[in-house]
Structure formats: C-alpha cells, structure tokens
Enzyme design. Structure first.
Site, PDB file in Angstrom:
ATOM      1  CG  ASP A 292      -2.176   0.633   1.057  1.00 31.90           C
ATOM      2  OD1 ASP A 292      -2.428   1.196   0.322  1.00 31.90           O
ATOM      3  OD2 ASP A 292      -2.584   1.116   2.342  1.00 31.90           O
TER       4      ASP A 292
ATOM      5  CG  HIS B 146      -6.644   6.728   4.013  1.00 29.50           C
ATOM      6  ND1 HIS B 146      -6.101   8.000   3.393  1.00 29.50           N
ATOM      7  CD2 HIS B 146      -6.445   5.940   3.217  1.00 29.50           C
ATOM      8  CE1 HIS B 146      -5.346   7.335   2.125  1.00 29.50           C
ATOM      9  NE2 HIS B 146      -5.696   6.618   1.792  1.00 29.50           N
TER      10      HIS B 146
END
Ligand code: ZN
Length: 284
Positions: free
Chosen positions: A82, A179
């Site tokens: 990621d 996020h």
C-alpha cells in the site's frame, strides 16, 4: 488457485461487476484471517501492507508470510504493498517480494506525480510487478475539508492523461472518500466515478472504505470500481474481538488462547466485506 496478480483479479472483477476487498495487515494473524475469510466465501481477496509499519514488522517478512498463505489458498489471493510515498519505498517493496505496489505521488504537484509514477512503473515492468497510482488526493477522514467538496477530487480528463503518460496498472481516485474514521458520513460523488470510469481503461481503486455506507459502496461496484481498501474497520474488528475475549476471562492469563479465539470474528468480518462487495452474487 493460489497467488495471482492484483491486476488479473481486478480485471476479472471489473468484467463481472464485483469488488475485491484489499485488507490491510500488520502481523501473521491478520494475514491468516484475510485468507480464511476469502476461502470461506470462495471469492478472491487482496492482502495488503502499509510500509509505514516497517519498524513493527519488516516488508520482506510480511510479503513472505502473505505469499505463503496465498500460494496454498483454495481461492485466488493477491499480495500488495500500500501507499509507498516515494521511489525508494516503492522499489524497495519490489525488492522485498511484493508482486504489486502502490506508488503514491498524490500529494505532489501533477508533473512530479507523473514523473514518480512513470519511473516506478518502468521498474514494475522489468520485474512484472503491478503498479497502482493515485490521482487527486485521498485525505484524512478526521478533516471534513479533505473529503467534502471537490478541490482534491480526481479530474476525469487528467486521469486519462495520467494513465496514458505513466503506464500505471490501476488508479486510486478521490471521490469523497478519505482515510481512517470519518468525522461526518461521506457522500461519494457517483457522477465523478462514472466520468472517470468512462475516461480510463485501468481498474479503479477506492481507498478509505471503512465506514462508507454499504449502499454507497455497492453502487460504486455497479459503476465499475474494483479494489476496495479496508484497514480501519479490520483493525477495529480485531480490537473489539480481543476486548470481548478479555472481558469473558475464559482465557485469563493465556495469550495464545486469546489470539486463537479471535479467529472466528476476524474471518467473519472479512467474509462480510466480500459479500457486501458482491451485490450481484458473482461466483468463481
Ligand atoms: Zn489509502
């Protein structure tokens, strides 16, 4: 089945209108239960790791454990690194055995994002590693300005140019997602997803899927998005399961028993996300 490429999974998902959860891991247990949940549902999954956790567990160790489980799984499992915030981290991930890597230049000026992504994509081609990039910027759910309003949203025409110039294999887009925990319920820009989907060929990635309402996520699957990053909710599921099992005192003083006990909850969490992202009932 076994270890498959991220882009192979995502192309199949795009074609058959389902989404693949890409669930963040940080240790052996969180890898094991991602794969167990996918096997339970008999659907594909992506195990992914955030390189910012490298001081907790090295990249090479995570990639080795994840690939070990993927290679033995009864369903297709892909392994991905990621948010790699620069060339060295992204290429270091390739060196450390990740078959797919995200290079995140989304906080850079556009031309610098293009240059960074293209450079990493060229290395990816040499090693046959899939490269995810980000255009627009997916911010932080703790800051409402990061996900409400369109300043940082992905521009469809620019996305088409970006994919063409960089050669990235998939694209993370900013469409009202962010996020971590959201301070306010997100309201995704569905029209923008349609416009970006129409403008680019590569699979599209949604970051910050934790706590986005189920019906919104399912709508984006039907609009053609295919990779769904989930970290916050998975980590929360682990915390809640540990909390519940500590409270019960069944395993009082026995850490091994305690960790064994969370397996059912963790697997059930993963299975529920796989079902959520498969609103049309596709089966392998
Ligand atoms: Zn992200």
């Amino acid at each position: 089945m076994a270890l498959v490429k991220v882009n192979e999974l995502l192309k199949d998902a795009t074609e058959h209108h389902y989404g693949v959860p890409a669930i963040n891991t940080f240790n052996f247990e969180t890898i094991k239960y991602i794969v167990a949940g996918a096997e339970q549902e008999h659907m594909p999954v992506i195990v992914q790791y955030y390189p910012g956790f490298k001081d907790y567990v090295p990249l090479a160790l995570v990639s080795a454990i994840a690939r070990h489980y993927a290679e033995r799984a009864s369903v297709p499992v892909a392994v991905h690194l990621d948010h790699s915030a620069g060339y060295d981290i992204a290429v270091g991930g390739i060196r450390d055995g990740f078959p797919s890597v995200m290079v995140d230049g989304s906080s850079l000026p556009y031309e610098e994002n293009v240059a960074l992504t293209r450079a990493v994509a060229e290395v990816g081609k040499v090693f046959d590693v899939d490269i995810e990039a980000e255009l627009g910027h997916v911010g932080d759910g703790s800051n409402a300005d990061d996900f409400i309003g369109s300043d940082m949203y992905t521009d469809p025409d620019q996305a088409a140019e970006f994919v063409e110039r960089t050669g990235c294999g998939s694209l993370a887009i900013a469409v009202g997602n962010a996020h971590g925990p959201y301070v306010k319920t997100p309201n995704l820009d569905m029209q923008r997803i349609k416009d970006v989907r129409a403008a680019v060929e590569v699979p599209l990635v949604m970051h910050g899927c934790s706590d986005i309402p189920d019906e919104q996520l399912q709508e984006t699957v039907n609009l053609g998005m295919s990779k769904y990053n989930i970290a916050t909710e998975y980590f929360r599921a682990m915390y809640r399961s540990l909390e519940k099992n500590i409270d019960s005192q069944v395993y009082d003083g026995n850490g091994f028993g305690l960790f064994n006990e969370i397996g059912a909850d963790m697997t059930a969490f993963v299975a529920s996300k796989i079902r959520l992202l498969n609103p049309n009932g596709y089966s392998l």
